[in-house]
Design an enzyme around this catalytic site. Structure first.
Site, PDB file in Angstrom:
ATOM      1  NE  ARG A   1      -4.057  -1.867   0.269  1.00 26.30           N
ATOM      2  CZ  ARG A   1      -4.024  -3.158  -0.056  1.00 26.30           C
ATOM      3  NH1 ARG A   1      -2.938  -3.677  -0.613  1.00 26.30           N
ATOM      4  NH2 ARG A   1      -5.072  -3.919   0.138  1.00 26.30           N
TER       5      ARG A   1
ATOM      6  CB  SER B   1      -8.378  -1.466   4.207  1.00 19.16           C
ATOM      7  OG  SER B   1      -8.728  -2.756   3.796  1.00 19.16           O
TER       8      SER B   1
ATOM      9  CD  GLU C   1      -5.289   1.349   2.034  1.00 21.48           C
ATOM     10  OE1 GLU C   1      -5.111   1.724   0.875  1.00 21.48           O
ATOM     11  OE2 GLU C   1      -6.162   0.531   2.370  1.00 21.48           O
TER      12      GLU C   1
END
Ligand code: EPU
Length: 338
Positions: free
Chosen positions: A164, A238, A334
């Site tokens: 990520r 997420s 995130e």
């Protein structure tokens, strides 16, 4: 160039937050993008580059010019020895791209089905799911460098892709605008299905040797079961990364919670399931004002309707503090919070 003023971004962010862009325009090609950047520069306005808004949390109105990337080109190149290249403009819808690739017998992206967002956002956070990451396929990214105005190709290594993470999230990459992504896909239908929930789903349907279309269908079904559809409940997937901890930190977690899911990494560290930590701490299904934690996947924060980015940011900070206190593990958000 068409510019809208005090333009609502409600339908341009998957949380559905009703914030205003001071100025808003769309760019469908390099010439339009350069015109938009020049327009902002001549007025000394900040620029915010927007894809499909699936990874952005707006806590306030956005000052300056918001440019929505509308580059829609899609090219399928003839196969070569290592696979077949596909080039997709930044504004191409990711899930639609996955479907087009499957239809054209270009394989590999099926594990990444139904991820909300645009192709241009995919390398920024190196999207990943069900055992695959974009980095498995990404060969190059075409960018425009805002500091010099240059358009050039960055190769796979230059994109510094991690879990990520990428160059585009770092200080050196902040002035780079993704114009298109170049992928190398397989021409042989040999899907990857070792990821636990995917393997279970195929197994319980009695499927031994699935083709990529079947994997695509199972990934879609798992996601529809666990993850809220942003068209129905605002969310950005997420909200936290799965934290990566040292062997000592893992040992200390397992001494109190031997059941905690964890995954070894190549460097001796371990990835911990943030969803498990958040659920264990009692937040799953929690609701405060118009926002909360999804009832089926604790890693996803949701806007039940009428919530604000500020409420989500406060909730996220409370969860981070609680996880730090209970497990001594830091959770990193995130999406970008603006
Ligand atoms: N878990 C819980 N409670 C929860 C959620 C998860 O105990 O509420 C446990 C599960 O039982 C499992 C483990 O955590 O043992 C991992 O769960 P899951 O397979 O659902 O994956 P995840 O780590 O929660 C990651 C990605 C998702 C991706 C899935 C599937 C991150 C931050 N998230 O979630 O990506 O779809 O794996 O590969 O890595 C996204 O990035 O937006 C996203 C949705």
């Amino acid at each position: 160039m068409q510019v809208s003023h005090n333009y609502s971004l409600k339908t341009h962010n998957t949380f559905g937050f009703d914030v205003l862009a001071e100025h808003f325009t769309r760019s469908a090609n390099v010439a339009e993008l350069q015109r938009a950047l020049a327009w902002a520069k001549s007025r000394q306005l900040p620029v915010f580059i927007l894809g499909a808004g699936s990874n952005s949390v707006f806590t306030a109105d956005v000052a300056g010019l918001v440019i929505q990337m509308d580059f829609r080109q899609l090219e399928f190149l003839a196969p070569n020895r290592t696979g077949a290249a596909v080039i997709a403009g930044a504004g191409v819808d990711w899930h639609w791209l996955v479907q087009q690739c499957l239809q054209k017998q270009r394989y590999g992206l099926e594990n990444l089905a139904l991820i909300p967002g645009s192709a241009g956002a995919a390398p920024i956070q190196n999207i990943g799911a069900y055992g695959r990451e974009l980095s498995d396929f990404l060969t190059a990214v075409e960018i425009l460098d805002r500091t010099t105005g240059d358009v050039r190709l960055l190769n796979h290594e230059q994109c510094l892709l991690g879990y990520r993470d990428s160059l585009f999230k770092s200080d050196q990459g902040r002035d780079l605008i993704v114009l298109a992504i170049h992928l190398n896909l397989a021409v042989q239908d040999k899907p990857l299905c070792h990821y636990a929930s995917l393997a279970q789903s195929l197994d319980s349907a009695g499927i031994d040797n699935p083709d990529s279309q079947t994997v695509f269908e199972h990934v879609c079904a798992i996601r529809r079961q666990k993850l809220p559809d942003p068209a129905e409940i605002g969310n950005a997937g997420s909200f936290f990364k799965n934290p990566v901890v040292s062997a000592d930190q893992l040992k200390s977690l397992l001494s109190n919670h031997p059941e905690a899911p964890h995954y070894p990494q190549n460097d001796g560290c371990h990835k911990i399931a943030a969803g498990w930590l958040i659920e264990k701490a009692g937040w799953k299904g929690y609701r405060r004002d118009r926002v909360g934690v999804h009832a089926d996947q604790a890693l996803v924060l949701v806007n039940h309707g009428g919530g604000s980015g500020q409420q989500i940011a406060t909730l996220a900070a409370d969860i981070q503090r609680d996880i730090e206190q209970k497990f001594h593990i830091a959770l990193e958000a995130e999406p970008g919070i603006y």
